[in-house]
Structure formats: C-alpha cells, structure tokens
Scaffold this motif. Sequence first.
Motif, PDB file in Angstrom:
ATOM      1  N   SER A  54     -23.437  40.678  51.965  1.00 21.60           N
ATOM      2  CA  SER A  54     -22.563  40.623  53.128  1.00 21.60           C
ATOM      3  C   SER A  54     -21.447  39.970  52.820  1.00 21.60           C
ATOM      4  O   SER A  54     -20.280  40.311  53.260  1.00 21.60           O
ATOM      5  CB  SER A  54     -23.148  39.984  54.173  1.00 21.60           C
ATOM      6  N   ILE A  55     -21.387  38.916  51.758  1.00 21.00           N
ATOM      7  CA  ILE A  55     -19.995  38.202  51.495  1.00 21.00           C
ATOM      8  C   ILE A  55     -19.519  39.006  50.559  1.00 21.00           C
ATOM      9  O   ILE A  55     -18.177  39.344  50.435  1.00 21.00           O
ATOM     10  CB  ILE A  55     -20.348  36.786  50.920  1.00 21.00           C
ATOM     11  N   ASP A  56     -20.171  39.667  49.444  1.00 27.76           N
ATOM     12  CA  ASP A  56     -19.363  40.121  48.326  1.00 27.76           C
ATOM     13  C   ASP A  56     -18.864  41.477  48.578  1.00 27.76           C
ATOM     14  O   ASP A  56     -18.147  42.111  48.074  1.00 27.76           O
ATOM     15  CB  ASP A  56     -20.518  40.550  47.149  1.00 27.76           C
ATOM     16  N   GLN A  57     -19.373  42.376  49.761  1.00 29.86           N
ATOM     17  CA  GLN A  57     -18.833  43.537  49.859  1.00 29.86           C
ATOM     18  C   GLN A  57     -17.285  43.823  50.135  1.00 29.86           C
ATOM     19  O   GLN A  57     -16.809  44.986  50.057  1.00 29.86           O
ATOM     20  CB  GLN A  57     -19.680  44.213  51.178  1.00 29.86           C
ATOM     21  N   GLY A  58     -16.778  42.581  50.619  1.00 29.12           N
ATOM     22  CA  GLY A  58     -15.053  42.716  50.727  1.00 29.12           C
ATOM     23  C   GLY A  58     -14.466  43.130  49.393  1.00 29.12           C
ATOM     24  O   GLY A  58     -13.425  43.767  49.398  1.00 29.12           O
ATOM     25  N   ARG A  59     -15.225  43.048  48.425  1.00 29.46           N
ATOM     26  CA  ARG A  59     -14.591  43.511  47.063  1.00 29.46           C
ATOM     27  C   ARG A  59     -14.953  44.702  46.356  1.00 29.46           C
ATOM     28  O   ARG A  59     -14.576  45.023  45.544  1.00 29.46           O
ATOM     29  CB  ARG A  59     -14.988  42.073  46.042  1.00 29.46           C
ATOM     30  N   TRP A  60     -15.849  45.329  47.230  1.00 27.65           N
ATOM     31  CA  TRP A  60     -16.357  46.788  46.658  1.00 27.65           C
ATOM     32  C   TRP A  60     -15.548  47.884  47.058  1.00 27.65           C
ATOM     33  O   TRP A  60     -15.823  48.989  46.829  1.00 27.65           O
ATOM     34  CB  TRP A  60     -17.646  46.952  47.432  1.00 27.65           C
ATOM     35  N   PHE A  61     -14.461  47.664  47.669  1.00 26.69           N
ATOM     36  CA  PHE A  61     -13.595  48.730  48.219  1.00 26.69           C
ATOM     37  C   PHE A  61     -12.017  48.746  47.788  1.00 26.69           C
ATOM     38  O   PHE A  61     -11.350  48.792  48.744  1.00 26.69           O
ATOM     39  CB  PHE A  61     -13.619  49.063  49.699  1.00 26.69           C
ATOM     40  N   PRO A  62     -11.819  48.251  46.745  1.00 24.08           N
ATOM     41  CA  PRO A  62     -10.428  48.229  46.359  1.00 24.08           C
ATOM     42  C   PRO A  62      -9.499  49.589  46.528  1.00 24.08           C
ATOM     43  O   PRO A  62     -10.197  50.680  46.425  1.00 24.08           O
ATOM     44  CB  PRO A  62     -10.328  47.798  44.793  1.00 24.08           C
ATOM     45  N   ALA A  63      -8.268  49.367  46.718  1.00 23.01           N
ATOM     46  CA  ALA A  63      -7.432  50.476  46.771  1.00 23.01           C
ATOM     47  C   ALA A  63      -7.702  51.622  45.492  1.00 23.01           C
ATOM     48  O   ALA A  63      -7.902  50.940  44.325  1.00 23.01           O
ATOM     49  CB  ALA A  63      -5.979  50.218  46.848  1.00 23.01           C
ATOM     50  N   GLY A  64      -7.847  52.813  45.879  1.00 24.06           N
ATOM     51  CA  GLY A  64      -7.688  53.734  44.733  1.00 24.06           C
ATOM     52  C   GLY A  64      -9.158  54.011  44.453  1.00 24.06           C
ATOM     53  O   GLY A  64      -9.774  54.716  43.662  1.00 24.06           O
ATOM     54  N   SER A  65     -10.350  53.454  45.195  1.00 25.73           N
ATOM     55  CA  SER A  65     -11.596  53.830  44.904  1.00 25.73           C
ATOM     56  C   SER A  65     -12.300  54.534  46.171  1.00 25.73           C
ATOM     57  O   SER A  65     -13.503  54.631  46.112  1.00 25.73           O
ATOM     58  CB  SER A  65     -12.446  52.462  44.788  1.00 25.73           C
TER      59      SER A  65
END
Length: 134
Positions: A54-65
């Motif tokens: 729940s904390i880490d998911q913020g990094r799982w969607f970078p621009a371009g992915s």
Amino acid sequence: HADAPATPAEIQKARHDHYHALGEASKKVRDLIRSSKPDFAVLEQAAEHIVDASIDQGRWFPAGSGPEAGKTRALPAVWTKPGEFAAAQKMFSDRAPTLLAAVRAKDVDAVRRAFREVGASCKNCHDTFRAPED
C-alpha cells in the motif's frame, strides 16, 4: 538501484509482479480468516506485505509505463487523473494498517472487518483505473 527496472516493459512487469504478490497475500488473509483457528503468524506476514504494498504502489506507475509502453491493465486515467488516482491509492494505504493492527491484536472479527475495508479500497481503484481481464 542497479536492480531497479529500467525500461517501460520492465516497469510494467515489475508492477504486475508486485500486484500478483499482493493478490497472493490477500488470498492468504481471506483463506485464514475463514478457518476456525487462523495462524496469526502467517496472517501477520500477509498483512505486513499488504501494508508494504500500500505504501510502495505509489512508485509503480511512473510516466511512460502505461498502455503506450505495452500491454497493461492500467487505464490511461492513472496518468491523466493523477489526483484521483493518488486519492484511490491513499484510501488503500490508510486502511491497510488497520488490518495489520487487528491481526496483531489477534481479533478475528476486527481482521474480517478491516479486510473488507481494504478490499473495498482495492475495488474502488480497480473500478476506475484498471481494465477488466481479457
């Protein structure tokens, strides 16, 4: 990190793998709270994984992915409505610690309630930001 995904395809694969592991942890919780004597040590491991995700998911969607980078169930709204997406992710990250606290208190009824709330936060995000399976 040298082992961090570098290409959009690697990022998508890593995201998929993270959510697959999150799904496995959720299934573990679901199955254990249905048993008459849940294993709280296993429940705690699964709940910790859910909190971490729940904390880490913020990094799982970078621009371009997104869909422009290949096959993904993440809808373009993830990137075109970042405020709404962040709010949906926050709902999950706000509710997950309650699940872990209930597990640590060894309160099965509270675990069940918290798990329903976590599940509702997952559904909230999926309904808007994830395409159905093919």
